[in-house]
Write an enzyme that holds these catalytic residues in place. Structure first.
Site, PDB file in Angstrom:
ATOM      1  N   LYS A 177       0.823  -1.213   0.000  1.00  0.00           N
ATOM      2  CA  LYS A 177       0.000   0.000   0.000  1.00  0.00           C
ATOM      3  C   LYS A 177       0.855   1.260   0.000  1.00  0.00           C
ATOM      4  O   LYS A 177       1.924   1.293   0.604  1.00  0.00           O
ATOM      5  CB  LYS A 177      -0.913   0.021   1.250  1.00  0.00           C
ATOM      6  CG  LYS A 177      -1.966  -1.070   1.239  1.00  0.00           C
ATOM      7  CD  LYS A 177      -2.765  -1.099   2.528  1.00  0.00           C
ATOM      8  CE  LYS A 177      -3.829  -0.039   2.606  1.00  0.00           C
ATOM      9  NZ  LYS A 177      -4.708  -0.239   3.803  1.00  0.00           N
ATOM     10  N   VAL A 215     -17.624  11.750   2.033  1.00  0.00           N
ATOM     11  CA  VAL A 215     -18.754  11.635   1.101  1.00  0.00           C
ATOM     12  C   VAL A 215     -19.984  11.084   1.826  1.00  0.00           C
ATOM     13  O   VAL A 215     -21.105  11.574   1.652  1.00  0.00           O
ATOM     14  CB  VAL A 215     -18.377  10.695  -0.077  1.00  0.00           C
ATOM     15  CG1 VAL A 215     -19.565  10.467  -0.996  1.00  0.00           C
ATOM     16  CG2 VAL A 215     -17.194  11.238  -0.855  1.00  0.00           C
ATOM     17  N   ARG A 265     -11.051  14.805   7.422  1.00  0.00           N
ATOM     18  CA  ARG A 265     -11.923  15.729   6.672  1.00  0.00           C
ATOM     19  C   ARG A 265     -13.351  15.202   6.713  1.00  0.00           C
ATOM     20  O   ARG A 265     -13.595  14.098   7.188  1.00  0.00           O
ATOM     21  CB  ARG A 265     -11.456  15.782   5.220  1.00  0.00           C
ATOM     22  CG  ARG A 265     -11.354  14.365   4.658  1.00  0.00           C
ATOM     23  CD  ARG A 265     -11.180  14.297   3.183  1.00  0.00           C
ATOM     24  NE  ARG A 265     -10.816  12.964   2.759  1.00  0.00           N
ATOM     25  CZ  ARG A 265     -11.657  11.950   2.578  1.00  0.00           C
ATOM     26  NH1 ARG A 265     -12.948  12.096   2.812  1.00  0.00           N
ATOM     27  NH2 ARG A 265     -11.226  10.769   2.187  1.00  0.00           N
ATOM     28  N   GLY A 275      -8.203   6.758  -2.367  1.00  0.00           N
ATOM     29  CA  GLY A 275      -8.988   6.360  -3.530  1.00  0.00           C
ATOM     30  C   GLY A 275      -8.566   5.017  -4.103  1.00  0.00           C
ATOM     31  O   GLY A 275      -8.805   4.730  -5.274  1.00  0.00           O
TER      32      GLY A 275
HETATM   33  P1  ADP Z   1      -7.488   4.367   0.243  1.00  0.00           P
HETATM   34  O1  ADP Z   1      -7.061   5.442   1.183  1.00  0.00           O
HETATM   35  O2  ADP Z   1      -6.646   4.265  -0.985  1.00  0.00           O
HETATM   36  O3  ADP Z   1      -8.962   4.396  -0.033  1.00  0.00           O
HETATM   37  P2  ADP Z   1      -7.731   2.402   2.368  1.00  0.00           P
HETATM   38  O4  ADP Z   1      -6.599   2.016   3.228  1.00  0.00           O
HETATM   39  O5  ADP Z   1      -8.765   3.306   2.943  1.00  0.00           O
HETATM   40  O6  ADP Z   1      -7.165   3.004   0.991  1.00  0.00           O
HETATM   41  O7  ADP Z   1      -8.464   1.096   1.838  1.00  0.00           O
HETATM   42  C1  ADP Z   1      -9.513   1.146   0.907  1.00  0.00           C
HETATM   43  C2  ADP Z   1     -10.146  -0.224   0.814  1.00  0.00           C
HETATM   44  O8  ADP Z   1      -9.177  -1.197   0.387  1.00  0.00           O
HETATM   45  C3  ADP Z   1     -10.691  -0.776   2.120  1.00  0.00           C
HETATM   46  O9  ADP Z   1     -11.980  -0.311   2.408  1.00  0.00           O
HETATM   47  C4  ADP Z   1     -10.659  -2.264   1.853  1.00  0.00           C
HETATM   48  O10 ADP Z   1     -11.752  -2.672   1.072  1.00  0.00           O
HETATM   49  C5  ADP Z   1      -9.402  -2.425   1.034  1.00  0.00           C
HETATM   50  N1  ADP Z   1      -8.237  -2.733   1.924  1.00  0.00           N
HETATM   51  C6  ADP Z   1      -7.324  -1.872   2.405  1.00  0.00           C
HETATM   52  N2  ADP Z   1      -6.427  -2.498   3.202  1.00  0.00           N
HETATM   53  C7  ADP Z   1      -6.780  -3.808   3.218  1.00  0.00           C
HETATM   54  C8  ADP Z   1      -6.253  -4.985   3.853  1.00  0.00           C
HETATM   55  N3  ADP Z   1      -5.159  -4.952   4.619  1.00  0.00           N
HETATM   56  N4  ADP Z   1      -6.897  -6.150   3.644  1.00  0.00           N
HETATM   57  C9  ADP Z   1      -8.007  -6.219   2.857  1.00  0.00           C
HETATM   58  N5  ADP Z   1      -8.539  -5.162   2.238  1.00  0.00           N
HETATM   59  C10 ADP Z   1      -7.945  -3.966   2.398  1.00  0.00           C
END
Ligand code: ADP
Length: 447
Positions: A158, A295, A292, A164
């Protein structure tokens, strides 16, 4: 007291903020790109200033232009909405340096939570469970491979600056991790100008459950319950509901307490969201904090009766929260569908164009937050979300039925939208029985 707010955004959220300001007797300044001259937020605001060319990097992302517009019009505060500069710590800092109130937390908090690896480290200190993974940034693929062997596949690479769903790569084995590591870094560099990545265990079939918090400048922190945002496509939310019927009362209380603890740990002020993944064993893990307005805030407003944007404005001018945790009651069930100008038959390709005719549904417990109108031309330069349809009813079952009726009534003539697709998702037995997880939509699309 805030007299005039500049809204550094466009579309439905700008309209939402302008309405809240006017309801509190606060004047508003809209900013707009040359393409947005006819947009609703420009028409509803008391004043409007053009800040540049259509492309957001030449208008809505130009800090100096927005600050000049604020100073020129005598605004005393800036509301950033979501997206654009809303989580840009430097912008928040520049606002304060210009003598303006930034409606959000302190820039140092935005900065520390915006770095997702750092945010996780902070949550560990606050005693909040996080997804197992690397201690911060991983610069070397070999280190990632070694760690993945320890925590076990599947793993997720990540982006530290992620948002997003971009800059994320799933790997089920070493080979996939090696290619995913490189791809995630490249995508992160291209999307956020920051190629730093970290590693996380991939939680299989989770629910995405997040807690809304609200904090004033006097140390009071309250949570407004959770939202279940498990209906996602490409890690982006499509449908959100409150409360979550996946969790029981004990877990609800625990998540709320964890969120309040997290907010206190970082000295949080204003509205924020703590996002968790909850696995099938009902174990929860912090994933990120959004500093923030979100949505999906309306579903929380519907079940609590609290106007979150008005509360943001009050808190920003130094008022104390008028409610304590004990005052927060959850009534009924709310669902939101994001309506995008996209063509589901063409892999959800954005479908901008002229809205020839428009009919919005209405009735008891039906709310539309939108920036479009009949005769409006949906622009290709910005996000494809054109409206949010929100319903509130006594039970989840009744809310689903109300949403189905509302979606059936909604007509956006002239452009392809996700309305019918939303209807299909909402009517699916798996959703109706509340047995879905974050992988549900991709399974549906494969069928
Ligand atoms: P962004 O900030 O890019 O939206 P997030 O960390 O909020 O990323 O994660 C967005 C979505 O990605 C989560 O709601 C979930 O569905 C999936 N996700 C993120 N991290 C994990 C993880 N460790 N395991 C499974 N799904 C994940």
């Amino acid at each position: 007291m805030i007299q005039k707010v500049l809204v550094a955004n466009r579309g439905e959220i700008a309209v939402r903020i302008i309405r809240a300001c006017h309801q509190l007797g606060i004047q508003t300044v809209a900013v707009y790109s040359t393409a947005d001259q006819a947009s609703l937020h420009v028409q509803l605001a008391d004043e409007a200033i053009c800040i540049g060319e259509p492309s957001a990097i030449k208008s809505y992302l130009v800090k100096e232009q927005i600050l000049s517009a604020a100073l020129m019009t005598g605004a005393d505060a800036i509301h950033p909405g979501f997206g654009f500069l809303s989580e840009n710590a430097q912008f928040a800092k520049m606002c304060v340096e210009c003598g303006l109130i930034f409606i959000g937390p302190d820039s140092s908090v935005i900065e520390s939570m915006g770095d997702k690896a750092n945010a996780k480290a902070t949550m560990i200190q606050a005693g909040v469970p996080v997804v197992p993974g690397s201690d911060g940034v991983i610069a070397d693929c070999e280190v990632a491979v070694k760690l993945a062997t320890e925590i076990g596949y599947p793993v997720l690479v990540k982006a530290v600056s992620g948002g997003g769903g971009k800059g994320m790569r799933l790997a089920y084995n070493e080979e996939e991790l090696r290619t995913g590591f490189v791809a995630a870094r490249q995508e992160a560099q291209a999307s956020y100008n920051d190629d730093r990545v970290y590693l996380e265990k991939f939680i299989e079939n989770p629910r995405h459950i997040e807690v809304q918090i609200m904090a004033d400048q006097h140390g009071n922190v309250v949570h407004l319950g959770e939202r279940d945002c498990s209906v996602q496509r490409n890690n982006q939310k499509l449908i959100e509901e409150a409360p979550s019927q996946f969790i029981d009362e004990a877990l609800r209380i625990e998540l709320g307490q964890a969120a309040v603890q997290a907010a206190k740990q970082v000295g949080y002020v204003n509205a924020g969201t703590i996002e968790f993944l909850v696995d099938k064993y009902k174990k929860y893990y912090f994933i990120e904090m959004n500093t923030r307005i979100q949505v999906e805030h309306p579903v929380t407003e519907m079940i609590t009766g609290i106007d979150i944007v008005q509360t943001q404005l009050r808190v920003a001018q130094g008022e104390k929260l008028t409610f304590s945790q004990a005052d927060i009651m959850f009534k009924g069930h709310a669902i939101e569908c994001r309506i995008n100008a996209e063509d589901p038959t063409k892999n959800f390709m954005p479908n901008p164009g002229l809205v020839n005719g428009l009919h919005f549904p209405g009735g008891n417990g039906v709310r539309i937050d939108s920036g479009i109108y009949a005769g409006y031309k949906i622009l290709p330069y910005y996000d494809s979300m054109i409206a949010k349809l929100i319903v509130h009813a006594a039970t989840r079952e009744q809310a689903i039925a109300k949403m189905q009726v509302a979606l059936n009534e909604l007509i956006v003539d002239g452009v392809e939208t996700t309305v019918d697709f939303q209807y299909e998702v909402l009517s699916h037995p798996i959703f109706k029985q509340n047995k879905h997880d974050t992988g549900f939509v991709s399974q549906l699309l494969e069928e």
